[in-house]
Structures are given as C-alpha cells and as structure tokens.
Scaffold this active site. Structure first.
Site, short mmCIF file in Angstrom:
data_model
loop_
_atom_site.label_atom_id
_atom_site.label_comp_id
_atom_site.label_asym_id
_atom_site.label_seq_id
_atom_site.Cartn_x
_atom_site.Cartn_y
_atom_site.Cartn_z
N ASP A 109 -0.69 -4.16 -5.75
CA ASP A 109 -0.01 -3.14 -6.58
C ASP A 109 1.48 -3.38 -6.34
O ASP A 109 2.12 -2.70 -5.56
CB ASP A 109 -0.46 -1.76 -6.10
CG ASP A 109 0.04 -0.64 -6.99
OD1 ASP A 109 0.15 -0.86 -8.21
OD2 ASP A 109 0.32 0.45 -6.46
N PRO A 156 3.00 4.46 -0.83
CA PRO A 156 2.66 5.47 0.18
C PRO A 156 1.17 5.73 0.36
O PRO A 156 0.82 6.64 1.10
CB PRO A 156 3.36 6.72 -0.36
CG PRO A 156 3.28 6.55 -1.84
CD PRO A 156 3.41 5.07 -2.10
N GLY A 157 0.33 4.95 -0.32
CA GLY A 157 -1.09 5.06 0.00
C GLY A 157 -1.96 5.72 -1.05
O GLY A 157 -3.12 6.02 -0.79
N GLY A 158 -1.43 5.92 -2.25
CA GLY A 158 -2.23 6.55 -3.30
C GLY A 158 -3.51 5.79 -3.57
O GLY A 158 -4.61 6.36 -3.53
N LYS A 159 -3.38 4.51 -3.83
CA LYS A 159 -4.57 3.74 -4.21
C LYS A 159 -5.43 3.45 -2.98
O LYS A 159 -6.65 3.45 -3.05
CB LYS A 159 -4.17 2.48 -4.95
CG LYS A 159 -3.42 2.83 -6.23
CD LYS A 159 -3.08 1.64 -7.08
CE LYS A 159 -2.19 2.06 -8.26
NZ LYS A 159 -0.82 2.44 -7.87
N ALA A 210 0.78 -1.24 0.00
CA ALA A 210 0.00 0.00 0.00
C ALA A 210 0.81 1.29 0.00
O ALA A 210 0.30 2.34 -0.38
CB ALA A 210 -0.95 0.00 1.19
N ASP A 257 4.25 -8.56 5.70
CA ASP A 257 4.66 -9.12 4.42
C ASP A 257 3.40 -9.62 3.72
O ASP A 257 2.68 -10.46 4.25
CB ASP A 257 5.65 -10.27 4.65
CG ASP A 257 6.29 -10.71 3.34
OD1 ASP A 257 5.59 -10.72 2.30
OD2 ASP A 257 7.49 -11.05 3.36
N CYS A 268 3.71 -0.99 -12.44
CA CYS A 268 4.09 0.15 -13.29
C CYS A 268 5.32 -0.25 -14.09
O CYS A 268 6.31 0.47 -14.12
CB CYS A 268 4.36 1.38 -12.44
SG CYS A 268 5.62 1.13 -11.18
#
Ligand SMILES: C[S@@+](CC[C@H](N)C(=O)[O-])C[C@H]1O[C@@H](n2cnc3c(N)ncnc32)[C@H](O)[C@@H]1O
Length: 381
Positions: A266, A204-207, A202, A249, A319
C-alpha cells in the site's frame, strides 16, 4: 471571547507559512473554548480557504495593488471563501472577518472584501468569469493538466470537484475509522484465517488491522518508526494479538523469501486521490515527486514479489490517480516478472484501469484509489 474566525485566521496563517492544517488546527481548537458548532465552523473555514486558496486569491487580487503581508493575505482568503463558497451574507462575512484582524490592517481588509462582495453579488462563485479551469477548481496547473490528459476532461473535472468537498468519516464495525475505498482494498487482498500475510507499508495500520480482523497473521512493517508504533497502538486498542509490527525498509524486508501467502504494498504515493482529506496537500506535492515515488513503488513491488510462496498473491494499492504510479508501475512489474499473473480485479463500483481497477472520488464518495493484484505462478511457462 474567541470566535471561530479568530481561530481560523490564526490557523490559516500557520498553514500559509507551510504548516500542516491537520496538525495545526486540533490544538488551536482544543484551547479555544469554542463550542462544537463553532469548532466545526472554524474547521470548515480553514480547510475550505486552504483548498480554495487559488480561487480566493483570484477573487481578491483584482482589488489589491501590492502583495499584502501574510496576515492580511490570510484574512482576505478567509473573507473571500465565506463570500464565494459559504454564501455568508456580505455584511457578516466582511465585518466579522475585519473584527479579527489587527487594527492596522482593518481598513485594507474591509475595503478589499467589500469590493469582492460587491463584485460577487448574489451569485457567489457561480457567477465568476474565471481565467482558467485550474483557477476555478483551485488546484496547481500540473495536477489539472495531468488528470485531464490521463482521465479525460469529464472524469478529471468531476474528481477535482469532488475533492473540493469535505471528506466523510466512515467507521468499521470494530470502530477503526477508515475510508470505504481502503476497506475495499483490504477485502480485495482477501486474507483468510491462519494465512501469513505481510503489509510492507503498514503505518498507521488500517489495512493490517483489517486483515488481522479477517483472522490472518499479519506482519506489519513500515520504514518509519512512529508509523510502525501507530500500527502497534492500533492493533493493541483493537485487541488484535495477531499483528506483529516491524520497522524496516520495504525494499529490503527482513523476511524469508517465498514464505508468505499474501503481500500487500500500500505504497507511498502522490496522494492525488485523497486531496479532500488533506486540504494543503495540493499546494505541497510537486510534479517531480511523482517520478521519485514511481521508482520506490517499483522497488517495493519487486521485493514484495520475492516474499510470495508459489501461488501466493501480491496486491498493490495507491491513493493516487496518476498513470505513472498506477498502470505504468503495474506494467513495469509485469514485464520484469513474467511469473506474475494478474488476478481478477474487483467489480463495481470499481472501474477497470489497466489490468487493475480504479475508484474515482466522485464515483461513490470515497477516496480515489487504485488497486492491482497478481498471483505468483509456481512455474513459468
Ligand atoms: C499509504 S501509507 C500506508 C497506509 C497503511 N497501509 C494503512 O492502511 O493504514 C504508506 C506508508 O509507507 C511508508 N513508507 C514509505 N517508504 C517506505 C519504504 N521504503 N518502506 C516501507 N514503508 C515505507 C510510509 O511511512 C507510510 O506509512
């Protein structure tokens, strides 16, 4: 007075020694006393000369007899970048670059840059006869070879060219800065109000914050504590109380199997879709990192699948652009878990890619991104 070129040279030296450009530059800029315009110029110089390092070295090395020391090498890259890509007038590019190198090196830098300038003439990089595509595009051979083999020459070349441009900044309605491709991945997850969703990677938490904005309860987990802390800080800043952060983990998530409506993986990846954002990354990532990442991605997806309730959905995004980390991972997961059924992929501007979808960086100016999604059928046939 400090100049943009002086700050750029100091940063480049550190980057060439192995530091991260995005970490080295901000403190140097903050203490530089430069105005906003010059800060922008210094950033352009550092990022550009780092991206175009291989091409700049080619332009310079024809006029260099012995390997120069680190400061001279950095100054030559800085000068060549201005001459070839910014089309800075030769006298300014040469004299103002020479002005920021230590006195002992000035003669050498001046002589070499003058020859580079004369050789480039008025055409800049456009008139250069390059030894090969990887030098012209300024990437390691393996990245060019791999993308050409997997995407074809036209798409690969356009992707590599697009990632030599500066990245754009996009902001969500809530003010979080996030590339559109990532925003579209969140949209594709499709988290709904009151659903329980997990993001196993997760930080830095964008999604995770995007899914919380959609009204879902989000368990945001990351193996690295500083990354999980960033998620918590971002959720707090956005006033989102429905994000619970966890350090774990993702291959062994401490969550009840069969309990989640949606799980997003992600995953950590080679990042070949976001090279415009990380100018030094192309020189850092190694081809054998890909194999290690593939193994991790497959494990993360297997663990994520076990968390899904019947008919829950699993989304995998990366990405990067390698087939190994995208179609091959999806194929492996599909083969290992016959209860996973591919879900409809997102439509244009995404292009079909295996059972999922891909956005190449040249398509609509976003990061390069790949997404796959499945539902876990309640009964296997
Ligand atoms: C692509 S980033 C995630 C970006 C994030 N989802 C967002 O939208 O802001 C991948 C993350 O995976 C984390 N990671 C790496 N290995 C992991 C593992 N074994 N388990 C969980 N997270 C892991 C990294 O710390 C990194 O923060």
């Amino acid at each position: 007075v400090t100049t943009a070129r002086e700050v750029a040279l100091r940063a480049l030296l550190r980057v060439h020694e192995g530091a991260y450009a995005n970490l080295v530059l901000p403190p140097l800029l903050a203490t530089s006393g430069l105005d906003e315009r010059d800060r922008g110029f210094a950033t352009e110089l550092v990022y550009g000369a780092t991206r175009m390092r291989r091409a700049c070295d080619f332009l310079v090395d024809r006029f260099v007899l012995r390997e120069p020391d680190a400061t001279v090498r950095a100054a030559l890259r800085l000068g060549a970048y201005q001459l070839a890509y910014l089309r800075t007038p030769a006298h300014a590019a040469v004299s103002e670059t020479v002005a920021v190198v230590p006195r002992r090196a000035r003669g050498m830098v001046n002589a070499v840059l003058r020859r580079v300038a004369a050789d480039l003439g008025d055409a800049g990089s456009a008139g250069v006869v390059w030894p090969d595509e990887a030098t012209r595009l300024s990437y390691p051979d393996w990245i060019v070879n791999r993308l050409v083999a997997e995407h074809g020459r036209v798409d690969a070349t356009a992707a590599l060219e697009a990632m030599n441009q500066a990245a754009v900044v996009t902001e969500r309605p809530d003010g979080y800065v996030q590339d559109l491709a990532s925003q579209w991945v969140t949209a594709h997850v499709g988290a709904r109000p009151d659903e329980l969703v997990a993001d196993l990677c997760a930080g830095p938490g964008g999604k995770a914050t995007g899914m919380a904005e959609a009204g879902a309860h989000v368990i945001a987990s990351d193996v690295a504590r500083p990354r999980a802390d960033l998620v918590a800080a971002n959720a707090c800043r956005l006033g989102l109380a429905s994000v619970a952060t966890l350090v774990a983990d993702g291959r062994r998530p401490p969550l009840r199997p069969g309990s989640l409506d949606r799980v997003l993986v992600d995953a950590p990846c080679s990042g070949l879709g976001v090279l415009r954002r990380r100018p030094d990354a192309r020189w850092r990532i190694r081809e054998d990192d890909v194999d290690r990442l593939v193994a991790l991605q497959v494990e993360l997806l297997g663990a994520a699948r076990a968390l899904l309730r019947p008919d829950g959905s699993l989304v995998y995004s990366v990405c990067t652009l390698t087939s190994a980390e995208t179609t091959a991972v999806a194929d492996a997961i599909g083969a290992a878990h016959p209860d996973l059924q591919p879900l409809e992929r997102p439509g244009p501007p995404w292009r079909p890619w295996g059972s999922g979808a891909i956005l190449l960086p040249q398509d609509v100016g976003t990061d390069g991104m790949v997404v796959f999604s499945w539902t876990r059928r309640s009964r296997t046939m």
